[in-house]
Write a protein that holds these residues in place. Structure first.
Motif, short mmCIF file in Angstrom:
data_model
loop_
_atom_site.label_atom_id
_atom_site.label_comp_id
_atom_site.label_asym_id
_atom_site.label_seq_id
_atom_site.Cartn_x
_atom_site.Cartn_y
_atom_site.Cartn_z
N LYS A 1 19.24 -6.01 -15.06
CA LYS A 1 18.68 -5.00 -15.96
C LYS A 1 18.80 -3.60 -15.37
N SER B 1 8.94 -0.65 -16.48
CA SER B 1 10.22 -0.13 -16.00
C SER B 1 10.21 1.40 -16.02
N VAL C 1 9.54 -7.64 -13.38
CA VAL C 1 9.77 -8.71 -14.36
C VAL C 1 9.01 -9.97 -13.96
N ALA D 1 16.10 -8.99 -12.83
CA ALA D 1 15.68 -7.61 -12.53
C ALA D 1 16.88 -6.77 -12.11
N THR E 1 10.29 -8.12 -19.07
CA THR E 1 10.04 -6.86 -18.37
C THR E 1 8.58 -6.45 -18.57
N ILE F 1 11.82 -1.60 -11.75
CA ILE F 1 11.52 -2.58 -12.80
C ILE F 1 10.69 -3.72 -12.22
#
Length: 574
Positions: A479, A498, A490, A476, A495, A488
């Motif tokens: 990203k 987001s 996850v 996370a 994912t 986000i």
């Protein structure tokens, strides 16, 4: 006098007069350039060959609405926010852009002001007065006294934003006192934040020259402040809604309302799209029994009286700026047209003014400075089989309490516990690139996910991640670093939802409708997966917020706010 001709005449107005608390029928209003020139029954002497005449057909006409305290450096750019706020009859905002300063400093403050220029909305900016929240622990960027002085001279700046914590005033924090003195010397308004203050402490705070507060949550707190000469902004926004606790008693006790205002303190994309803005405050107050003219006065004239701008704004009269609403239904605040400076900017529910989105400088899109993380980055090491750890117990999305628990140690790493609903939580320095972080434990989240991370947090703007396992926590965070900010969710490396925040890690550059969709999905995914709270996005937002008790987490450590001490993740054994 008829020596020149009006640009626009509004005919057949039912004028809601916020100066006399009456409705005047069959009124004509003449506008020249951006000002009102004449208000009366016959404006024919101002009618020229090029004058535009708008017959409002006995609809009600009133001054447009104001939000006297709002944080708009969240979620969307100012240009996108205007697209919704204008539809709700708001033409003036007094932003306190504290978080953009926390991330980007004075340079960011000036750029954010530039982002609000040339938009069909009036922005009267305040200099953030809440930074640092606590000088002992806070690490966000702030403004020096010299930079505050420079900011005062910026054209759209009118004063100092909310000054918290109020103990900085009562205990005479040197920088705070210098800041207040400088504001007074430059005839600036100073906004207040008095949550928890009363008696001699509240008296002391007010005596420093701070005359407003948006923190009262009930009638008794409102009354105490009004009795001491303060102006009270009744907050009705996305984080707190206090209207229903205050208005009925104000009405039943027949308290003067000339020092009351409505403010949002901040409104998220879903709420401004589906509930409204200041128009919602007016509508709800009328439903609670308030006289509609009083409600409209609170939403307009009172705000500008407080900011000492009443000679230009806040009502419909000769010499005033022509910021006007035409209402199909004045009790339900159904807006037909919005006029800003004599120009129609909203008509029949659609924006007819051009809204240009300023370009965002590249440096403001590169504020997440975290190297690639591995699962082991979130290990809490121990040589024992079981450890007693300090816990951040979530009582609500915002309120925390200190707790403790015994957790198993696997491969020298203290692990989260699904059965006990205990999660790992980490705060990481994403602004300065120091690679510093703190890993702790959190209880009472409940969602069946791997990790939930955010780069936006009051008012430190650490990256915050809550996770059931270290692998998803690392995923996370990585990203979010790649997208340069956002929220986000996850699970198992996938994912689930987001919301990118490309500007400063706290604002999206996407259209507001897209942001609203992504924002809604974040909360829906978390709630549907079992999260115990209705607005999960508030959890990482408030976890580092030092103005509230009991336990907060920053990249520099876990803080017991009441004792003003760092506490360890693993309890020290005697």
């Amino acid at each position: 006098m008829g020596d020149d001709y009006a640009d626009l005449i509004l005919q057949n107005c039912s004028l809601i007069n916020v100066y006399t608390n009456e409705i005047q029928e069959k009124i004509q209003i003449s506008i020249k350039n951006d000002r009102i020139a004449f208000v009366g029954e016959d404006a024919s002497h101002t009618l020229g060959p090029k004058t535009k005449v708008l017959d409002v057909k006995n609809k009600h006409v009133c001054p447009s609405f104001v939000d006297p305290h709002i944080h708009i450096d969240h979620f969307v750019t100012p240009a996108e926010f205007v697209k919704k706020s204008l539809l709700h009859g708001v033409t003036s905002l007094f932003p306190d852009s504290i978080d953009i300063v926390s991330v980007c400093g004075y340079r960011g403050f000036k750029e954010f002001l530039r982002q609000t220029e040339n938009l069909p909305m009036r922005f009267f900016h305040t200099i953030p007065g809440g930074l640092p929240v606590d000088r002992k622990f806070s690490h966000g960027k702030t403004l020096s006294i010299k930079e505050e002085k420079q900011a005062i001279d910026l054209r759209s700046v009118v004063g100092l934003g909310e000054v918290f914590s109020w103990t900085k005033v009562t205990k005479r924090d040197p920088k705070t006192i210098k800041s207040l003195k400088q504001m007074h010397e430059n005839n600036c308004i100073i906004n207040g934040h008095t949550a928890g203050a009363s008696g001699k402490k509240l008296n002391s705070y007010i005596a420093s020259g701070i005359f407003s507060c948006h923190e009262p949550i009930n009638y008794d707190q409102v009354l105490e402040r009004l009795r001491l000469g303060m102006w009270v902004m009744i907050r009705e926004g996305s984080i707190r809604r206090d209207l229903k606790e205050i208005v009925p008693l104000v009405l039943s006790k027949k308290i003067y309302n000339n020092r009351l205002m409505f403010c949002s303190d901040g409104v998220d994309p879903f709420d401004i799209s589906n509930i409204g803005h200041i128009d919602h405050c007016v509508r709800e107050s009328i439903k609670l029994g308030m006289n509609p003219i009083d409600a409209i006065s609170i939403a307009s004239r009172n705000c500008f009286d407080y900011y000492k701008m009443g000679s230009d704004f806040g009502g419909i009269g000769p010499g005033k700026v022509a910021d006007i609403l035409i209402l199909d239904d004045y009790k339900k605040i159904k807006i037909n047209k919005v006029i800003l400076g004599g120009k129609i900017v909203v008509s029949n529910g659609k924006i007819v003014a051009k809204i240009h989105t300023p370009k965002v400088p590249t440096w403001m899109k590169k504020t997440v400075k975290i190297p690639k993380l591995q699962p082991k980055s979130f290990n809490v090491t121990s040589k024992n089989n079981v450890e007693t750890v300090n816990i951040i117990l979530m009582r609500t999305e915002i309120v925390t309490k200190k707790s403790s628990a015994d957790l198993d140690v696997t491969n020298s790493n203290v692990t989260a516990s699904y059965d006990k609903d205990i999660w790992k939580v980490a705060a990481l320095d994403r602004t300065f690139g120091s690679k510093t972080k703190t890993v702790g434990f959190l209880e009472n989240f409940g969602a069946d996910i791997g990790a939930f991370a955010s780069t936006w947090s009051f008012h430190e703007n650490d990256m915050i991640v809550i996770g059931s396992n270290e692998s998803d926590m690392a995923d996370a965070c990585n990203k979010l670093t790649k997208s340069q900010g956002g929220l986000i969710v996850v699970k198992d490396g996938k994912t689930l939802a987001s919301l990118p925040f490309q500007l400063g890690g706290i604002l999206s550059t996407d259209p507001i409708d897209k942001v609203t969709k992504n924002f809604t999905k974040i909360n829906d995914v978390l709630v549907d997966s079992g999260c115990k709270f209705k607005k999960p996005h508030l959890m990482p937002l408030f976890l580092p917020f030092l103005a509230l008790p009991d336990i907060r987490i920053l990249y520099s450590g876990i803080v017991d706010v009441k004792s003003r001490q760092f506490i360890p993740t693993i309890q020290t054994k005697l």
